[in-house]
Design an enzyme around this catalytic site. Structure first.
Site, PDB file in Angstrom:
ATOM      1  N   ALA A  94       4.509   1.585  -3.958  1.00 27.37           N
ATOM      2  CA  ALA A  94       5.593   2.073  -4.801  1.00 27.37           C
ATOM      3  C   ALA A  94       6.815   1.161  -4.716  1.00 27.37           C
ATOM      4  O   ALA A  94       7.490   0.914  -5.721  1.00 27.37           O
ATOM      5  CB  ALA A  94       5.958   3.498  -4.403  1.00 27.37           C
ATOM      6  N   LEU A 124       0.838  -1.194   0.000  1.00 27.26           N
ATOM      7  CA  LEU A 124       0.000   0.000   0.000  1.00 27.26           C
ATOM      8  C   LEU A 124       0.876   1.249   0.000  1.00 27.26           C
ATOM      9  O   LEU A 124       1.844   1.330   0.762  1.00 27.26           O
ATOM     10  CB  LEU A 124      -0.893   0.017   1.242  1.00 27.26           C
ATOM     11  CG  LEU A 124      -1.559   1.365   1.599  1.00 27.26           C
ATOM     12  CD1 LEU A 124      -2.602   1.741   0.547  1.00 27.26           C
ATOM     13  CD2 LEU A 124      -2.180   1.315   2.990  1.00 27.26           C
ATOM     14  N   SER A 125       0.523   2.247  -0.808  1.00 25.22           N
ATOM     15  CA  SER A 125       1.111   3.581  -0.750  1.00 25.22           C
ATOM     16  C   SER A 125       2.621   3.515  -0.974  1.00 25.22           C
ATOM     17  O   SER A 125       3.058   3.070  -2.036  1.00 25.22           O
ATOM     18  CB  SER A 125       0.737   4.234   0.586  1.00 25.22           C
ATOM     19  OG  SER A 125       0.967   5.610   0.584  1.00 25.22           O
ATOM     20  N   SER A 126       3.448   3.910  -0.018  1.00 24.51           N
ATOM     21  CA  SER A 126       4.889   3.754  -0.218  1.00 24.51           C
ATOM     22  C   SER A 126       5.254   2.283  -0.383  1.00 24.51           C
ATOM     23  O   SER A 126       6.199   1.951  -1.111  1.00 24.51           O
ATOM     24  CB  SER A 126       5.667   4.359   0.957  1.00 24.51           C
ATOM     25  OG  SER A 126       5.487   3.622   2.141  1.00 24.51           O
TER      26      SER A 126
END
Length: 311
Positions: free
Chosen positions: A141, A136-138
């Site tokens: 990424a 999720l999120s970072s």
């Protein structure tokens, strides 16, 4: 959840459902990460492994409590690995996907995660053909980074509210990309993905999840991820099929034999976080900040897309 936002998550370390154990002595750790694991009782031989990457301002245990991956692991017979950021590396506990040393093969955080994977594979007899990664999120990424830099390791990945590989190389650029600003061209992103390793295929399958109302990591990032991986898989821009699942659109890109290679869920109106179904049939996890009750379990659908339920 802003990847650099200092807003506190779920009472920080006060996780009341920590089912995870420490993974120690997994080898060189150039990224300085911690590692947690969850191994169900009576794990079958040649079991699959899922690597789970938390978001900023989260711990591994908090993300597991919210997303319900250890529940899936018990049900399907799956080993779990949770790389975990330390505050000394990133004050917001986000993975450093935008730092050049942490965005390349055989260096930084990716190499630490690879060593963790190898340790779990060796210790628990994991099927190397069934290693998957999600975040999720970072963490989403960084999932992009791991799929790009070690595509031969992973059978599939799932990016939730994340960003495409190679989209930023500084913190200031990362903050702009999160807002959908100044992104490299589709051709540049494709080239960066292809050049991240010497691998020539086959490529991991991919599941992409994003809220249409996300104003922390704008949905244009999901489109950029899809363009990167469609090009790598040599797939048309038009999806092979579309569905409505629990009220939300799902688009699928399949190969000539009908094998689903890429799927995308756009969660209508949802903000920044992991989509959850926490009540009733086929429910997992618990809602909280950035763990969002929207009547669809991304955890369960990702596991099914990877074929874990069939195993």
């Amino acid at each position: 959840m802003n990847l650099m936002d200092p807003t506190t998550y779920m009472g920080a370390s006060q996780c009341q459902n920590d089912r995870l154990a420490d993974l120690i002595e997994f080898g060189p750790n150039p990224g300085g990460l911690n590692a947690k694991i969850y191994i169900p009782e009576n794990l079958p031989a040649d079991a699959p492994l899922v690597v789970v990457l938390h978001g900023s301002k989260q711990t591994a245990a908090e993300y597991d409590m919210g997303a319900g991956w250890s529940e899936i692991a018990d049900q399907y017979g799956v080993a779990l690995l949770f790389p975990e950021q330390q505050r000394v590396n990133n004050l917001m506990l986000g993975f450093n996907w935008f730092v050049p040393v942490d965005g390349h093969r055989d260096a930084g955080e990716p190499l630490s995660i690879l060593h963790m994977v190898e340790k779990v594979v060796s210790d628990h007899g994991i099927d190397r053909r069934r290693i998957f990664i999600t975040g999720l999120s970072s963490g989403g990424a960084m999932t992009s980074v791991m799929l790009a830099t070690y595509p031969e390791i992973f059978a599939g990945g799932a990016i939730i509210a994340g960003l495409p590989y190679g989209s930023a190389a500084t913190l200031s650029a990362a903050l702009l990309r999160m807002k959908g600003l100044g992104s490299p061209t589709a051709e540049q992103l494709e080239a960066r993905l292809r050049n991240a390793s010497v691998h020539e295929g086959p490529w991991p399958t991919l599941s992409v999840w994003h809220g249409s109302g996300d104003r922390t990591v704008y949905p244009s990032n999901a489109n950029a991820i899809l363009e990167q991986w469609r090009a790598l898989h040599d797939l048309e821009k038009r999806p092979s099929s579309t569905y409505i699942v629990n009220g939300y659109p799902r688009r699928v890109w399949s190969d000539a034999e009908g094998r689903e290679l890429i799927e995308e869920y756009s969660i209508t109106g949802m903000g920044h976080g992991t989509p959850l179904k926490t009540h009733g049939k086929n429910s997992y996890g618990a809602s909280g900040d950035y763990m969002l009750e929207v009547n669809i379990s991304s955890t369960r659908h990702i596991a099914d897309f990877w074929g874990l339920s069939a195993a």
